[in-house]
Design an enzyme around this catalytic site. Structure first.
Site, PDB file in Angstrom:
ATOM      1  N   ILE A  83       0.074   8.753   1.816  1.00 51.09           N
ATOM      2  CA  ILE A  83       0.804   9.973   2.169  1.00 51.09           C
ATOM      3  C   ILE A  83       0.348  10.419   3.556  1.00 51.09           C
ATOM      4  O   ILE A  83      -0.812  10.799   3.742  1.00 51.09           O
ATOM      5  CB  ILE A  83       0.577  11.075   1.122  1.00 51.09           C
ATOM      6  CG1 ILE A  83       1.150  10.620  -0.225  1.00 51.09           C
ATOM      7  CG2 ILE A  83       1.234  12.387   1.560  1.00 51.09           C
ATOM      8  CD1 ILE A  83       0.903  11.566  -1.362  1.00 51.09           C
TER       9      ILE A  83
ATOM     10  N   ASP B 142      -2.744  23.156   9.544  1.00 51.78           N
ATOM     11  CA  ASP B 142      -3.265  22.117   8.655  1.00 51.78           C
ATOM     12  C   ASP B 142      -4.098  22.714   7.531  1.00 51.78           C
ATOM     13  O   ASP B 142      -4.304  23.927   7.448  1.00 51.78           O
ATOM     14  CB  ASP B 142      -4.088  21.104   9.458  1.00 51.78           C
ATOM     15  CG  ASP B 142      -4.094  19.743   8.811  1.00 51.78           C
ATOM     16  OD1 ASP B 142      -3.088  19.027   8.923  1.00 51.78           O
ATOM     17  OD2 ASP B 142      -5.100  19.406   8.159  1.00 51.78           O
TER      18      ASP B 142
ATOM     19  N   ASN C 236       0.844  -1.192   0.000  1.00 50.59           N
ATOM     20  CA  ASN C 236       0.000   0.000   0.000  1.00 50.59           C
ATOM     21  C   ASN C 236       0.881   1.244   0.000  1.00 50.59           C
ATOM     22  O   ASN C 236       1.915   1.288   0.661  1.00 50.59           O
ATOM     23  CB  ASN C 236      -0.897   0.010   1.244  1.00 50.59           C
ATOM     24  CG  ASN C 236      -1.786   1.241   1.299  1.00 50.59           C
ATOM     25  OD1 ASN C 236      -2.787   1.326   0.595  1.00 50.59           O
ATOM     26  ND2 ASN C 236      -1.425   2.208   2.134  1.00 50.59           N
TER      27      ASN C 236
END
Length: 487
Positions: free
Chosen positions: A175, A287, A172
């Site tokens: 990110i 974020d 797999n």
């Protein structure tokens, strides 16, 4: 156009004026973020900072800062052409049985292409030209960005994390951001539902007390990078999908530390393990919401080796109030999502994720309505169809006479076709992004759907309004005289 590695892609971008080099020394502490943020908001080029203060390695930023460059990275000529990528994914996700011999013959090339796209393992690769191990392993020698003033420290942002579950045949790619906490340690911030976290959970259950192998590739070729953020069917590996985009097999090489395989042309690779019960508090970091997130505990990745190409390039980004690079990726991948949704819900005409909605928190859907209550079916369908939409908080559904990519039309539909009491759907206690501090409980919150469609019998007892439109003959006549009017 197809690209064999990141450097090939950068050379093409530079030829087209889509990449600029900065020879002035720039600090990876805050300065690169400010420059990239200004470039992105201006629709500017990717940038290669050739002199990173305190480091010998150049930094690549704003690589996917426009939808055009995302499309180029996927081997397409335009953003619109990404619909073809979506159609391919829709077919691979749920192949239609051939309608006859002719149809089977026409589909054969696609099937052969998929079967032939298994990655090619090399015995030696450019990503292992230089090896740091033992005391030489020092993340401080890499120009890792500190993006915002309130960040807890340097943050690896564009690393492709390679994992493998004990019961899976394929690896797999995901990110996940990684906070640097020591010369050889980072915090692996992955949410519980993500592929890497699931692989890690399954491994620890099957192998209690054993260290879990991890690799992180930085600066892979664009097809492999973008394959990691695309909704690839579970039956297909990201390496296979990257091969489909590239039109050539993805070349991989086995790590020097364990058996995981990484992109052979990656600029930098981190190899190591997550050791049992080793965790640390991560954050806060600025974020994609435009806020600093809460601190949470995640596993620690201990790096045993760092391998790299000669004269490596460090690929980085920042996240912040949209638009940022994830938001631009969302705009481009929006075109991939449309055919996937239309395959499952043929009544969907268009689908739009506004970049201001933090990539995925708001979706607008237009549809060919066929019965009372149809809009609510579409809402629940979108929320449950792809993992990418389980965190979508708001869904607005309109008829197909509304251009959902024009907020003026969407607002007109909401204000004229919505009764708040009748047409607002509230769903409580559903999965929500852990970064969403607006939810009352971390990871659990509400969702809202707005039915902005024309109402059918059963949904209203009143005569419904008819939109005003001009006679087409009159419009054509005025078109013909417009120039002479000199207005």
């Amino acid at each position: 156009m197809k690209y064999k590695d990141l450097r090939d892609f950068l050379a093409q971008l530079e030829r087209q004026g889509e990449l600029k080099r900065v020879a002035v020394e720039i600090d990876p502490h805050l300065e690169m973020t400010e420059i990239c943020d200004r470039l992105l908001k201006a629709g500017g080029p990717a940038v290669l900072f050739e002199k990173s203060r305190g480091h010998d390695i150049p930094v690549l930023g704003n690589l996917f800062g426009t939808p055009k460059r995302v499309a180029m990275g996927m081997g397409q000529d335009s953003v619109e052409a990404l619909r073809e990528v979506g159609k391919l994914l829709a077919y691979l996700k749920e192949p239609d049985p051939p309608k006859g011999l002719k149809d089977a013959w026409e589909k054969l090339p696609v099937l052969k292409q998929v079967l032939n796209m298994a990655p090619k393992e090399l015995s030696r690769a450019s990503c292992q030209e230089i090896v740091w191990e033992g005391k030489d392993v020092d993340l401080g020698k890499l120009p890792i960005q500190t993006c915002w003033p309130g960040d807890a420290g340097p943050l690896i942002t564009w690393g492709l994390t390679v994992t493998k579950g004990p019961h899976k045949t394929r690896q797999n790619l995901g990110i996940y951001r990684q906070q640097v906490i020591a010369p050889n340690k980072v915090i692996m911030r992955w949410l519980a539902h993500r592929g890497g976290a699931l692989d890690f959970r399954d491994f620890t259950l099957a192998n209690p007390g054993q260290p879990y192998p991890i690799a992180v590739a930085l600066g892979a070729d664009p097809a492999t990078i973008l394959g990691a953020v695309t909704p690839v069917p579970d039956s297909l590996s990201e390496y296979q999908f990257a091969g489909l985009l590239r039109g050539a097999k993805t070349e991989i090489v086995k790590c020097l530390t364990h058996d995981l395989q990484v992109p052979a042309s990656a600029e930098i690779v981190l190899e190591g393990y997550i050791h049992p019960d080793e965790t640390a508090v991560e954050g806060p970091f600025g974020d994609h919401t435009g806020y600093y997130n809460e601190q949470e505990t995640f596993p620690v990745f201990t790096i045993e080796r760092i391998t790299m190409r000669r004269d490596p390039i460090y690929h980085s980004t920042y996240t912040g109030k949209p638009p940022d690079e994830p938001a631009i990726l969302g705009v481009a991948l929006n075109e991939v999502f449309v055919p996937l949704l239309q395959k499952q819900f043929t009544e969907i005409v268009d689908f739009y994720l506004p970049p201001e909605g933090c990539s995925y928190r708001m979706a607008v859907v237009s549809m060919k309505k066929q019965y009372a209550g149809h809009a609510k079916r579409i809402m629940f369908g979108v929320w449950s169809f792809l993992r990418q939409f389980m965190y979508t908080k708001f869904i607005i559904v309109t008829d197909d006479d509304v251009n959902i990519r024009d907020w003026k039309e969407v607002i007109w539909a909401i204000t004229t076709r919505v009764d708040p009491a009748r047409d607002t759907l509230i769903v409580e206690n559903t999965p929500i992004d852990y970064l969403d501090f607006a939810s009352p409980v971390s990871g659990l919150g509400g969702k809202m759907g707005l039915d902005a469609t024309n109402k059918w019998p059963g949904e209203t007892s009143r005569e419904w309004g008819k939109p005003i439109t001009m006679d087409e003959v009159v419009k054509a006549r005025v078109d013909g005289m417009w120039t002479d009017l000199d207005l």
